[in-house]
Design a protein around this motif. Structure first.
Motif, PDB file in Angstrom:
ATOM      1  N   GLU A  14      14.925 -92.164  36.664  1.00  0.00           N
ATOM      2  CA  GLU A  14      15.588 -92.616  37.882  1.00  0.00           C
ATOM      3  C   GLU A  14      16.147 -91.404  38.611  1.00  0.00           C
ATOM      4  O   GLU A  14      16.677 -90.497  37.979  1.00  0.00           O
ATOM      5  CB  GLU A  14      16.766 -93.548  37.554  1.00  0.00           C
ATOM      6  N   SER A  15      16.060 -91.440  39.930  1.00  0.00           N
ATOM      7  CA  SER A  15      16.681 -90.402  40.750  1.00  0.00           C
ATOM      8  C   SER A  15      17.998 -90.930  41.287  1.00  0.00           C
ATOM      9  O   SER A  15      18.064 -92.049  41.815  1.00  0.00           O
ATOM     10  CB  SER A  15      15.786 -90.033  41.936  1.00  0.00           C
ATOM     11  N   VAL A  16      19.045 -90.119  41.181  1.00  0.00           N
ATOM     12  CA  VAL A  16      20.331 -90.532  41.743  1.00  0.00           C
ATOM     13  C   VAL A  16      20.259 -90.611  43.260  1.00  0.00           C
ATOM     14  O   VAL A  16      21.118 -91.207  43.902  1.00  0.00           O
ATOM     15  CB  VAL A  16      21.490 -89.607  41.296  1.00  0.00           C
ATOM     16  N   ASP A 159      16.746 -89.445  31.296  1.00  0.00           N
ATOM     17  CA  ASP A 159      16.010 -90.264  32.262  1.00  0.00           C
ATOM     18  C   ASP A 159      16.656 -90.302  33.651  1.00  0.00           C
ATOM     19  O   ASP A 159      16.149 -90.959  34.549  1.00  0.00           O
ATOM     20  CB  ASP A 159      15.816 -91.683  31.734  1.00  0.00           C
ATOM     21  N   ILE A 160      17.745 -89.570  33.848  1.00  0.00           N
ATOM     22  CA  ILE A 160      18.447 -89.536  35.135  1.00  0.00           C
ATOM     23  C   ILE A 160      18.237 -88.151  35.764  1.00  0.00           C
ATOM     24  O   ILE A 160      18.551 -87.137  35.148  1.00  0.00           O
ATOM     25  CB  ILE A 160      19.956 -89.814  34.963  1.00  0.00           C
ATOM     26  N   LYS A 161      17.755 -88.130  36.990  1.00  0.00           N
ATOM     27  CA  LYS A 161      17.448 -86.872  37.670  1.00  0.00           C
ATOM     28  C   LYS A 161      18.339 -86.676  38.889  1.00  0.00           C
ATOM     29  O   LYS A 161      18.674 -87.621  39.589  1.00  0.00           O
ATOM     30  CB  LYS A 161      15.975 -86.839  38.102  1.00  0.00           C
ATOM     31  N   GLY A 162      18.713 -85.426  39.152  1.00  0.00           N
ATOM     32  CA  GLY A 162      19.622 -85.046  40.233  1.00  0.00           C
ATOM     33  C   GLY A 162      18.896 -84.436  41.403  1.00  0.00           C
ATOM     34  O   GLY A 162      17.766 -84.830  41.666  1.00  0.00           O
ATOM     35  N   PRO A 163      19.544 -83.453  42.000  1.00  0.00           N
ATOM     36  CA  PRO A 163      20.805 -82.814  41.611  1.00  0.00           C
ATOM     37  C   PRO A 163      21.996 -83.762  41.762  1.00  0.00           C
ATOM     38  O   PRO A 163      21.927 -84.749  42.483  1.00  0.00           O
ATOM     39  CB  PRO A 163      20.907 -81.621  42.561  1.00  0.00           C
TER      40      PRO A 163
END
Length: 173
Positions: A14-16, A159-163
């Motif tokens: 998932e992208s924040v 599984d969590i992508k930033g920035p």
């Protein structure tokens, strides 16, 4: 300030930057654990209620555990209050864990919304913690990385992508 370029996202991630603003509340059945002073002080597997996560643009999820996930005697009311434009007025909590020389006290390390706004009413009384003030926080057994900065309490997993908001120079995001 210009919006940063999101990190690449692969299957199962998932992208924040795909999270909404204003933030959204959702139930989660993920197994959450919190360790302090070498002791497991909160475990959603011990709870009769599901946890929640709050999703907000540029932030890793913030997890809110039901009060019965915490061991008896771990929580005590702390000084201070703050306000969130989306969730309402926060109450702060001190957490204690461990025995003897291992014992740790983490002042104002958790918060709750006792009377949240209408959109967040389901999580009234649920508690979030700053993972950086704990020994460990885990999601499905994975040790989380705390969200950068001193103000935010997001939990970063693989599984969590930033920035992610919170590092120096990100306050304008």
């Amino acid at each position: 300030m210009k919006r940063p370029a999101p990190d690449p996202v692969h299957s199962g991630q998932e992208s924040v930057w795909a999270y909404p603003r204003p933030p959204r509340l959702e139930r989660t059945s993920k197994h959450l654990q919190i360790w302090l002073g070498g002791e497991l002080i909160a475990d959603t597997a011990q709870s009769t209620h599901p946890a929640f996560r709050v999703l907000e643009t540029s932030h890793p999820p913030g997890y809110y555990l039901p009060p019965d996930a915490f061991k008896v005697g771990v929580l005590s009311l702390a000084r201070g209050r703050s306000a969130c434009e989306w969730k309402g007025e926060a109450t702060y909590w001190t957490l204690r864990g461990g025995q003897g020389a291992q014992q740790k006290v983490a002042e104002q390390a958790a918060w709750s919304y006792e009377q949240p706004t209408l959109a967040f009413r389901e999580m009234a009384g649920y508690l979030a913690v700053y993972p950086g003030k704990m020994d460990q926080c885990r999601v499905e057994g994975e040790v989380v990385t705390p969200q950068p900065g001193q103000f935010y309490g997001g939990w970063i997993t693989a599984d969590i992508k930033g920035p992610f908001k919170g590092e120096a120079g990100t306050m304008g995001w």
